[in-house]
Design a protein around this motif. Structure first.
Motif, PDB file in Angstrom:
ATOM      1  N   MET A  51      25.881  -0.277  24.763  1.00  0.00           N
ATOM      2  CA  MET A  51      25.748  -1.724  24.503  1.00  0.00           C
ATOM      3  C   MET A  51      25.778  -2.505  25.824  1.00  0.00           C
ATOM      4  N   LYS A  52      24.807  -3.342  25.995  1.00  0.00           N
ATOM      5  CA  LYS A  52      24.776  -4.152  27.219  1.00  0.00           C
ATOM      6  C   LYS A  52      25.396  -5.519  26.901  1.00  0.00           C
ATOM      7  N   LEU A  53      26.427  -5.865  27.643  1.00  0.00           N
ATOM      8  CA  LEU A  53      27.075  -7.146  27.388  1.00  0.00           C
ATOM      9  C   LEU A  53      26.335  -8.246  28.134  1.00  0.00           C
ATOM     10  N   ASP A  54      25.812  -9.182  27.402  1.00  0.00           N
ATOM     11  CA  ASP A  54      25.108 -10.290  28.051  1.00  0.00           C
ATOM     12  C   ASP A  54      25.928 -11.556  27.864  1.00  0.00           C
ATOM     13  N   SER A  55      26.486 -12.061  28.947  1.00  0.00           N
ATOM     14  CA  SER A  55      27.346 -13.232  28.820  1.00  0.00           C
ATOM     15  C   SER A  55      26.532 -14.517  28.653  1.00  0.00           C
ATOM     16  N   LYS A  56      25.205 -14.421  28.843  1.00  0.00           N
ATOM     17  CA  LYS A  56      24.303 -15.567  28.639  1.00  0.00           C
ATOM     18  C   LYS A  56      24.701 -16.800  29.436  1.00  0.00           C
ATOM     19  N   ILE A  57      25.210 -16.567  30.623  1.00  0.00           N
ATOM     20  CA  ILE A  57      25.575 -17.701  31.466  1.00  0.00           C
ATOM     21  C   ILE A  57      24.297 -18.370  31.956  1.00  0.00           C
ATOM     22  N   PRO A  58      24.152 -19.653  31.731  1.00  0.00           N
ATOM     23  CA  PRO A  58      22.915 -20.314  32.133  1.00  0.00           C
ATOM     24  C   PRO A  58      22.759 -20.335  33.656  1.00  0.00           C
ATOM     25  N   ALA A  59      21.518 -20.346  34.077  1.00  0.00           N
ATOM     26  CA  ALA A  59      21.256 -20.373  35.514  1.00  0.00           C
ATOM     27  C   ALA A  59      21.562 -21.763  36.061  1.00  0.00           C
ATOM     28  N   GLY A  60      21.543 -21.877  37.364  1.00  0.00           N
ATOM     29  CA  GLY A  60      21.702 -23.191  37.976  1.00  0.00           C
ATOM     30  C   GLY A  60      23.046 -23.378  38.634  1.00  0.00           C
ATOM     31  N   ASN A  61      23.162 -24.520  39.236  1.00  0.00           N
ATOM     32  CA  ASN A  61      24.408 -24.857  39.918  1.00  0.00           C
ATOM     33  C   ASN A  61      25.534 -25.007  38.893  1.00  0.00           C
ATOM     34  N   LEU A  62      26.743 -24.669  39.330  1.00  0.00           N
ATOM     35  CA  LEU A  62      27.904 -24.696  38.445  1.00  0.00           C
ATOM     36  C   LEU A  62      27.985 -25.990  37.641  1.00  0.00           C
ATOM     37  N   ALA A  63      27.801 -27.108  38.327  1.00  0.00           N
ATOM     38  CA  ALA A  63      27.996 -28.401  37.685  1.00  0.00           C
ATOM     39  C   ALA A  63      26.874 -28.747  36.712  1.00  0.00           C
ATOM     40  N   GLU A  64      25.764 -28.015  36.795  1.00  0.00           N
ATOM     41  CA  GLU A  64      24.632 -28.351  35.918  1.00  0.00           C
ATOM     42  C   GLU A  64      24.465 -27.397  34.757  1.00  0.00           C
ATOM     43  N   LYS A  65      25.207 -26.311  34.802  1.00  0.00           N
ATOM     44  CA  LYS A  65      24.992 -25.268  33.795  1.00  0.00           C
ATOM     45  C   LYS A  65      25.115 -25.806  32.369  1.00  0.00           C
ATOM     46  N   TRP A  66      26.186 -26.491  32.105  1.00  0.00           N
ATOM     47  CA  TRP A  66      26.459 -26.926  30.728  1.00  0.00           C
ATOM     48  C   TRP A  66      25.448 -27.989  30.288  1.00  0.00           C
ATOM     49  N   SER A  67      25.143 -28.921  31.175  1.00  0.00           N
ATOM     50  CA  SER A  67      24.149 -29.942  30.817  1.00  0.00           C
ATOM     51  C   SER A  67      22.807 -29.293  30.521  1.00  0.00           C
ATOM     52  N   ASN A  68      22.420 -28.354  31.369  1.00  0.00           N
ATOM     53  CA  ASN A  68      21.148 -27.673  31.135  1.00  0.00           C
ATOM     54  C   ASN A  68      21.162 -26.926  29.819  1.00  0.00           C
ATOM     55  N   GLN A  69      22.261 -26.230  29.608  1.00  0.00           N
ATOM     56  CA  GLN A  69      22.370 -25.418  28.404  1.00  0.00           C
ATOM     57  C   GLN A  69      22.271 -26.304  27.159  1.00  0.00           C
ATOM     58  N   LYS A  70      22.961 -27.447  27.204  1.00  0.00           N
ATOM     59  CA  LYS A  70      22.934 -28.348  26.046  1.00  0.00           C
ATOM     60  C   LYS A  70      21.512 -28.818  25.775  1.00  0.00           C
ATOM     61  N   PHE A  71      20.776 -29.049  26.855  1.00  0.00           N
ATOM     62  CA  PHE A  71      19.397 -29.501  26.667  1.00  0.00           C
ATOM     63  C   PHE A  71      18.522 -28.373  26.117  1.00  0.00           C
ATOM     64  N   ASN A  72      18.819 -27.166  26.567  1.00  0.00           N
ATOM     65  CA  ASN A  72      17.997 -26.038  26.134  1.00  0.00           C
ATOM     66  C   ASN A  72      18.303 -25.564  24.712  1.00  0.00           C
ATOM     67  N   TYR A  73      19.487 -25.913  24.214  1.00  0.00           N
ATOM     68  CA  TYR A  73      19.844 -25.491  22.866  1.00  0.00           C
ATOM     69  C   TYR A  73      18.857 -26.053  21.858  1.00  0.00           C
ATOM     70  N   LYS A  74      18.547 -25.246  20.842  1.00  0.00           N
ATOM     71  CA  LYS A  74      17.712 -25.760  19.753  1.00  0.00           C
ATOM     72  C   LYS A  74      18.601 -26.613  18.848  1.00  0.00           C
ATOM     73  N   LEU A  75      17.975 -27.566  18.201  1.00  0.00           N
ATOM     74  CA  LEU A  75      18.753 -28.482  17.355  1.00  0.00           C
ATOM     75  C   LEU A  75      18.404 -28.279  15.893  1.00  0.00           C
ATOM     76  N   VAL A  76      19.358 -28.615  15.047  1.00  0.00           N
ATOM     77  CA  VAL A  76      19.094 -28.608  13.612  1.00  0.00           C
ATOM     78  C   VAL A  76      18.829 -30.052  13.210  1.00  0.00           C
ATOM     79  N   ASN A  77      17.739 -30.251  12.506  1.00  0.00           N
ATOM     80  CA  ASN A  77      17.371 -31.589  12.035  1.00  0.00           C
ATOM     81  C   ASN A  77      18.530 -32.206  11.243  1.00  0.00           C
ATOM     82  N   PRO A  78      18.872 -33.479  11.504  1.00  0.00           N
ATOM     83  CA  PRO A  78      20.023 -34.082  10.817  1.00  0.00           C
ATOM     84  C   PRO A  78      19.955 -33.921   9.304  1.00  0.00           C
ATOM     85  N   ALA A  79      18.772 -34.032   8.731  1.00  0.00           N
ATOM     86  CA  ALA A  79      18.653 -33.936   7.272  1.00  0.00           C
ATOM     87  C   ALA A  79      18.902 -32.518   6.781  1.00  0.00           C
TER      88      ALA A  79
END
Lengths: 253, 207, 637
Positions: free
Chosen positions: C1-29
Motif C-alpha cells: 500500500m502506498k501512503l499518499d498524504s495528498k499534501i497540496p503543492a505550493g508554498n506553505l502559506a498557500e497550500k490550504w487556500s489553494n486546496q480549498k479552491f481546488n476542492y470540488k463543491l456540492v451544489n447547495p440544493a
C-alpha cells in the motif's frame, strides 16, 4: 487512612417498567480515601463475583465536570457536602457502621432507566429549543470587535458553569428545571452576542421546560443550595426579568 | 402569586392598623367609627377595593393550589430519605399547608365578622362581637395559631414575591430578606395581640 | 500500500487556500440529499455536526454518553491556543506552526500543522460569536495566558474550564441544528462496527445501550471523532467511558493506525491511593511555575516532609536542568519522577509520588498571591487527598493523559478507507510525538469547524448517489459479527471481572509501555498482553443479558479492543528504536540520559495495517519532509 464497614440501602429497578425497590447490602473494608463511586465499584466487583447483578449508576469523567454522575445520597442531591458532584464525594465523610441510602434523581421529567440511572434527555431538548446563539460557522467578526465588560463576562461565566447534572431538579420539591433554564438564559443574555435573540429564547426554553413535565419555581432555593457549581438564585431572578421584558416587547409572529 | 400576595400584604397592614384600634381603651369607640365608615354601602371606591380583595384572595388560593398539584405531579415519586432542611427553609416547603389553614381560618373569620355585620342584620356592634368572640378561649387560640401559621407563610412569601418579580440584587436582597422576616412576624404578632389582650388582659371590656 | 498524504503543492502559506479552491463543491440544493454520520460529540464531533448541518447536509450524531454535552473535551482545563497576537508579543501563524512542530519533536506533517495554525484565529472568533465567555481584561478585550513550549502568550481561557465552555459552545450550535431538524442525535449509542461497501465507508452498526438492540445506520460518509485511547492504561486522566472501539473497528476494516506508541504522560496528577483507584485527576501544569519538585536524598527517609531539612532534599529537576528547572517539558518531568521512584525515593504511603512544594513560593509571594493563582487547584487537591497543600507539600505522580497516535489520515482528514474521516484526538495528524498544552482543543475545533466541511464536500461531490439501504449484506454481516461478539462475551461466564482484567492490562502497559521503554520490556509486554487477552476470553464474567442496560457488557466490549490495541502500541514502540517526544527508548539516549532522536531512520509516520486475527500487522511508512523547519535536538539544560 481508615477502613469502614457500611450498610447500603440501594434503589434497584430493572428498567423503566419495573416498580423498583430498596435492596440492602453490607460492605466491608472501605478505605476512607475512596470516592463514593469507587465504593460502588468495589460493591459491584463483589456482586459480579457472587453472580448477582451489579448496581447501574451513571458516571464518566469522575472529576466533577461532565455532569454524568448524580445520586441522591442520604437525602441530599450529590450527598451531604455542598458544591461537589457525586464523584467528588469521598468516603472519609462517612462514619464506620453508617447506613447510606442511595436513590435515583426523582422527577417526572427524569424517568428512571435502571437502578440509579435516569434519563435527562429533556435537558438536551430544552437547549435545542433555544439555548444557543444562532450563528453559523464562518463569518464571525473578530473576537475583539465587541468589548465585553469584565464584570458582565464574569457573571456570564458564573452561569455558564452549569454542568447539566440535574441536581437542581432532584433537590427541588417541585422538580422544577428553573435553575438549569435560567443559567443558560442568564449566560447568554449577559453577553452582547446573546442579546438579539433574548425574547425568543426565554419563551422557547420555558415552553419546552413545561412540555417536558418539570414543575414551576416556588423559590425554596433548594436548587441553588445543592448545585455542584454553586449557581446562584440571581439567575432565576434574571430569567424573571427577561420574561417580563419579553412579554412586553415581543411582537406577535 | 407574587403580585396578589403583595396586594394581600397591603391589606393585612391596613387590617392590623384598624385592629389595633381595639386596644384603645375607649370601649371600642374608635373601632366602631372605623367599622361604620368601612361598612358604609355608599363608599363606592371601598367597595371596588373590597371586590378586588376577594378576587385576589380567591385567585391566590386557587392558583396556589393548582401550582401545588402540578408541582406534586411533576415530582412523581418522593424520596425515601429527604433532608430538605439542609437546602431550604421550613417555611418555603410548607406554603400550601400554612396557606390552607389560613384559608380555613379566613372562612370562619369572615363568617363571624364580615358576613354577620355586613350582610346580616346584627343586634350588636362589631366591637362587642369582637370582645365576645375572644372571650371564647377556643376561638382565641385558633386565632393565635392561625396567626402563627400566617407568620410562617409570610416569612417565605415576602422575599419570594420580590424574587418572582425579578427584584434581586446583592445590594438590597439581604435587606428584603431580613426586613420580610421582621415585618411578617410583627404583623402576625400584632394580630395575635388582640385575642391575647381580650383573653388575658382585658376580659371585662364587653360586659 | 502506498501512503499518499495528498499534501497540496505550493508554498506553505498557500497550500490550504489553494486546496480549498481546488476542492470540488456540492451544489447547495444537493447538500440535503447527502447524509453524514458523526461518531463522537466532543469538540471535533459536535463542531463538525453543527457546521455540516449548517451547510445543509443531513447529519446523524452518535455518542455513548447520556447527552452529547458530556464528551470528555469538557474536562480540559487550561486553554486553547490561537495565533491572534493580541498581546503584541510577536506571535504569528508561522510561530504557532513552528512551536507545534518543534513541540511534537519533528514527527508531524508540516502542511497539516500550518493549516491548524492558520485557522486557529477563526476558532476564537467563532467561539466568541457563539457566546463562549473567554476571560477578558477590564477594558473588555480578550486576555491571554502563556503555556508550556511557547515564549508568547497565545492561550485563550475561561477560568479552569476552557474545555467545558468550548464544548458547550459546539454542543449548543449542534443542538440548534437538532431543533431545526438537520441533525439527529443518538445518545447512549455504542458504535461497534464500521461498514464498508465497495471500498467506501457507508455506515455504522451500534448497540443501543438502553435496549441492547443492534442497529445499523447508513450514510454517504462517516466521520469518527471519538477521542483518544489513553484508557488502554486503565488509569488515566480520561473519562471512564473513553474507548478505542470505533477506531479499532475501523482499523480492522482497513484504516491504517498511525504512531500508536505516541502517548503522552502528564507529570502533575494526584497520585494513586490504592488498588480500587478508578481514575486519575490532573492538576494544571501551571503549578510547576511556583512549586518545587523534590524527593528525600535518602530512600530510607520516612519522616514527614516538613521535618526533612533542606540539605537532605533532592530538588532533582533543578539539579539536573539548571536553566529550565521545574519547567522542563511534560515528558522530561515525568520521566525524572519515575526515575526517582524507581530508585526507591518515592514518597507517600504507596511510595509512588514525589513532592511538589509551595513553601518557598508562599514565603516569597505570600499566601494570598498563591491562593489567587492556584486556589481552586489547592481546593481540589485537598478534597481528594484530605491534605492541605498550604501546609504540607503536594504529592504528585505522572499519569497517562493524551494519545498523539490515531487513525492515519491524509491532508483531507480521510483515512485509508474512502469516505471514512477521522477528526480530533482520534487521528494522528498534528501533534507528532508530543502535544503542547492548549493545542488539543485547538485541533479538535479546527478539524470540526473549519477543515472537514471543505474536505467532505470534495469527497461527496465525487461519489455517486445510490439506493443502498441497511438491508445490504455488508450491514447484515456486520450486525451478525457484533451480535456474535456480544454473545461470546456473555457466554464466557468465567471468574474475573472486566475491571480486574483491564487493571492487569493497564499494569503491563504502564510498567513496560509507559514513560520509559526498552526492547526487552516491550517484547515481554507483547507476550503478557497476549496472555491477558487469552485469559480475558476464557475468564471474563459478565452478569445479565444483552437486552438491557448492562454496564459490564459495555466495558467488556471496550476492554476486548484495548487488549488488541495494547499489543500494537507495544509493537510500534518496539519498532521505533529512537526516543522522541513522549516515546522514550532507553536504548536511544544521549550521554546525559536525555532523549535522542534518530532522524535518519525514523523521520516517518509508522502506519499499521491490520492483517487478520493474531497475525502481525504490516508496517507502512510515510516519510516526513521538513522544508520549512529545521529539526534540531531539544535541550533543556
Amino acid at each position: 487512612m481508615a477502613l469502614l464497614n457500611l450498610h447500603l440501602k440501594v434503589w434497584r429497578q430493572k428498567n423503566n417498567e419495573d416498580e423498583g425497590r430498596f435492596v440492602d447490602y453490607n460492605i466491608q473494608d472501605i478505605s476512607t480515601e475512596m470516592s463514593i463511586l469507587e465504593m460502588l465499584d468495589v460493591l459491584n466487583e463483589k456482586l459480579i463475583k457472587e453472580g448477582q447483578e451489579p448496581v447501574a449508576f451513571e458516571h464518566d469523567c469522575r472529576e466533577g465536570i461532565c455532569g454524568c454522575c448524580g445520586i441522591f445520597i442520604n437525602g441530599r442531591a450529590h450527598g451531604p457536602l455542598k458544591r461537589i458532584t457525586t464523584c467528588q464525594l469521598y468516603m472519609r465523610h462517612f462514619k464506620d457502621g453508617e447506613t447510606i441510602v442511595l436513590e435515583p434523581w426523582r422527577a417526572k421529567g427524569f424517568p428512571v432507566l435502571k437502578d440509579l440511572m435516569v434519563d435527562r434527555s429533556a435537558f438536551d431538548r430544552i437547549i435545542a429549543a433555544g439555548g444557543f446563539v444562532a450563528v453559523n460557522t464562518g463569518g464571525a467578526p473578530d473576537a475583539n470587535a465587541v468589548p465585553i465588560p469584565k464584570h458582565n463576562l464574569e457573571k456570564a461565566l458564573d452561569a455558564a458553569e452549569c454542568i447539566g447534572c440535574g441536581a437542581c431538579v432532584a433537590a427541588c420539591k417541585n422538580a422544577s428545571a428553573m435553575l438549569f433554564v435560567s443559567a443558560k438564559v442568564s449566560h447568554l443574555v449577559r453577553l452582547p452576542q446573546g442579546k438579539p435573540e433574548r425574547e425568543k429564547r426565554v419563551f422557547a426554553m420555558l415552553n419546552q421546560m413545561e412540555k417536558e413535565g418539570f414543575g414551576s419555581c416556588t423559590n425554596t432555593e433548594a436548587c441553588s443550595a445543592e448545585c455542584p457549581k454553586g449557581i446562584s438564585m440571581d439567575v432565576i431572578a434574571q430569567l424573571r426579568r427577561e420574561y417580563f421584558r419579553a412579554s412586553v416587547r415581543q411582537e406577535k409572529e | 402569586m407574587a403580585l396578589t400576595g403583595l396586594f394581600l400584604y397591603i391589606f393585612l397592614i391596613e387590617h392590623l392598623i384598624a385592629n389595633l384600634l381595639l386596644l384603645n381603651n375607649d370601649n371600642g369607640e374608635a373601632y366602631t367609627i372605623y367599622a361604620e365608615v368601612l361598612g358604609s354601602a355608599y363608599n363606592i371606591p371601598l367597595r371596588i377595593i373590597e371586590f378586588g380583595l376577594f378576587f385576589f384572595l380567591l385567585y391566590h388560593a386557587t392558583n396556589g393550589t393548582r401550582l401545588w398539584i402540578t408541582n406534586r405531579n411533576a415530582k412523581g415519586i418522593h424520596y425515601f430519605v429527604n433532608r430538605a432542611s439542609e437546602n431550604s427553609t421550613f417555611f418555603s416547603r410548607f406554603m400550601i399547608q400554612s396557606g390552607s389553614v389560613i384559608f380555613i381560618f379566613l372562612v370562619i373569620h369572615l363568617r363571624s365578622f364580615f358576613v354577620h355585620y355586613r350582610l346580616e342584620t346584627p343586634d350588636d356592634t362589631m366591637y362587642q362581637g369582637v370582645v365576645k368572640a375572644f372571650e371564647n378561649p377556643l376561638y382565641s387560640w385558633f386565632y393565635i395559631i392561625a396567626m402563627i401559621l400566617l407568620a410562617f407563610h409570610l416569612v417565605h412569601a415576602f422575599q419570594s414575591a420580590f424574587q418572582t418579580l425579578g427584584l434581586r440584587h446583592n445590594k438590597y436582597t439581604p435587606f428584603i430578606k431580613s426586613f420580610g422576616v421582621i415585618f411578617s412576624i410583627l404583623i402576625c404578632a400584632g394580630f395575635a395581640l388582640i385575642p391575647v389582650y381580650f383573653l388575658y388582659i382585658n376580659n371585662t371590656g364587653g360586659h | 500500500m502506498k501512503l499518499d498524504s495528498k499534501i497540496p503543492a505550493g508554498n506553505l502559506a498557500e497550500k490550504w487556500s489553494n486546496q480549498k479552491f481546488n476542492y470540488k463543491l456540492v451544489n447547495p440544493a444537493n447538500k440535503r440529499k447527502y447524509e453524514i454520520i458523526v461518531v463522537g460529540t466532543g469538540l471535533a464531533g459536535a463542531a463538525a455536526a453543527a457546521s455540516l448541518a449548517e451547510l445543509g447536509y443531513k447529519v446523524k450524531a452518535f455518542c455513548y454518553q447520556d447527552s452529547p454535552r458530556r464528551a470528555h473535551s469538557i474536562a480540559a482545563q487550561g486553554g486553547i491556543n490561537a495565533a491572534k497576537n493580541y498581546q503584541n508579543d510577536g506571535d504569528s501563524v508561522f510561530r504557532l506552526f513552528y512551536d507545534t512542530v518543534k513541540g511534537g519533536d519533528y514527527r508531524s506533517r508540516e502542511a497539516n500543522v500550518y493549516r491548524l495554525a492558520e485557522v486557529s484565529s477563526n476558532i476564537i472568533d467563532q467561539c466568541v460569536a457563539q457566546g463562549v465567555p473567554f476571560a477578558r481584561e477590564y477594558g473588555g478585550l480578550l486576555d491571554n495566558r502563556s503555556f508550556g513550549g511557547a515564549q508568547v502568550s497565545r492561550t485563550f481561557y475561561a477560568r479552569g474550564e476552557t474545555g467545558q465552555q468550548l464544548l458547550l459552545g459546539a454542543y449548543s450550535a449542534m443542538m440548534r441544528q437538532v431543533g431545526l431538524g438537520n441533525v439527529e442525535i443518538f445518545p447512549r449509542s455504542d458504535v461497534q462496527d464500521i461498514v464498508v461497501i465497495d471500498g467506501r465507508a457507508r455506515g455504522i452498526v451500534l448497540r443501543d445501550m438502553v435496549s441492547g438492540k443492534i442497529e445499523s445506520y447508513i450514510a454517504d460518509a462517516v466521520i469518527l471523532a471519538t477521542g483518544g485511547y489513553a484508557n488502554v492504561f486503565y488509569l488515566s486522566t480520561n473519562a471512564k467511558g473513553c474507548n478505542a472501539t470505533a477506531i479499532w473497528r475501523a482499523h480492522k476494516k482497513g484504516a491504517l493506525f498511525a504512531n500508536p506508541c505516541f502517548t503522552q504522560i502528564h507529570p502533575t496528577c494526584i497520585p494513586v491511593s490504592g488498588s480500587y483507584q478508578s481514575k486519575l485527576t490532573l492538576m494544571s501544569e501551571s503549578l510547576r511555575n511556583d512549586g518545587r519538585i523534590w524527593v528525600p536524598k535518602d530512600p530510607n527517609d520516612k519522616r514527614p516532609p516538613n521535618e526533612i531539612p533542606e540539605s537532605e532534599r533532592d530538588y532533582f529537576l533543578e539539579r539536573k536542568y539548571p536553566s529550565f528547572g521545574n519547567l522542563v517539558p511534560r515528558d522530561v518531568a515525568s520521566r525524572n519522577a519515575k526515575e526517582m521512584i524507581d530508585d526507591g525515593k518515592g514518597v507517600g504511603l504507596t511510595g509512588k509520588a514525589v513532592y511538589l512544594d509551595f513553601a518557598e513560593a508562599i514565603q516569597r509571594l505570600g499566601k494570598d498571591s498563591i491562593t489567587e493563582k492556584y486556589g481552586n487547584l489547592f481546593e481540589m487537591y485537598e478534597q481528594i487527598t484530605n491534605e492541605d497543600p498550604y501546609k504540607v507539600p503536594m504529592r504528585i505522580y505522572p499519569a497517562s493523559h493524551y494519545t498523539m497516535g490515531g487513525l492515519w489520515v491524509d491532508y483531507n482528514l480521510m483515512t485509508t478507507i474512502p469516505g471514512l474521516f477521522a477528526l480530533g484526538e482520534c487521528n494522528f495528524s498534528d501533534h507528532g510525538a508530543n502535544r503542547l498544552g492548549a493545542s488539543a482543543l485547538m485541533q479538535g475545533l479546527a478539524d470540526g469547524y473549519f477543515i472537514i466541511s471543505y474536505c467532505i464536500g470534495d469527497y461527496l461531490a465525487q461519489s455517486k448517489k445510490d439506493k443502498l439501504t441497511t438491508d445490504a449484506p455488508e450491514f447484515k454481516q456486520a450486525e451478525k459479527d457484533v451480535s456474535d461478539k456480544i454473545n461470546r462475551l456473555l457466554n464466557v461466564n468465567g471468574s474475573k471481572t472486566v475491571d480486574e482484567l483491564h487493571r492487569e492490562l493497564g499494569m503491563v502497559m504502564w510498567d513496560y509501555v509507559g514513560m520509559s521503554r526498552n526492547a526487552e520490556g516491550l517484547t515481554k509486554a507483547k507476550k503478557m498482553i497476549k496472555d491477558i487477552r487469552e485469559d480475558f476470553w476464557k475468564n471474563v464474567k459478565i452478569i445479565g443479558t444483552n437486552e438491557e442496560i448492562n454496564q459490564s457488557l459495555e466495558k467488556a466490549a471496550r476492554v476486548a479492543d484495548f487488549l488488541e490495541l495494547g499489543e500494537l502500541i507495544a509493537e510500534d514502540a518496539l519498532q521505533r528504536m529512537e526516543s522522541c517526544g513522549g516515546h522514550f527508548r532507553e536504548e536511544s539516549q544521549t550521554e546525559e540520559n536525555e532523549a535522542k532522536r534518530d532522524d535518519e531512520n525514523f523521520s516517518h509516520v509508522a502506519a499499521w495495517q491490520y492483517n487478520g486475527a493474531d497475525k502481525p500487522e504490516v508496517l507502512h511508512k510515510e516519510q516526513l519532509q521538513f522544508e520549512f523547519v529545521k529539526p534540531s535536538q531539544r535541550s533543556y539544560k
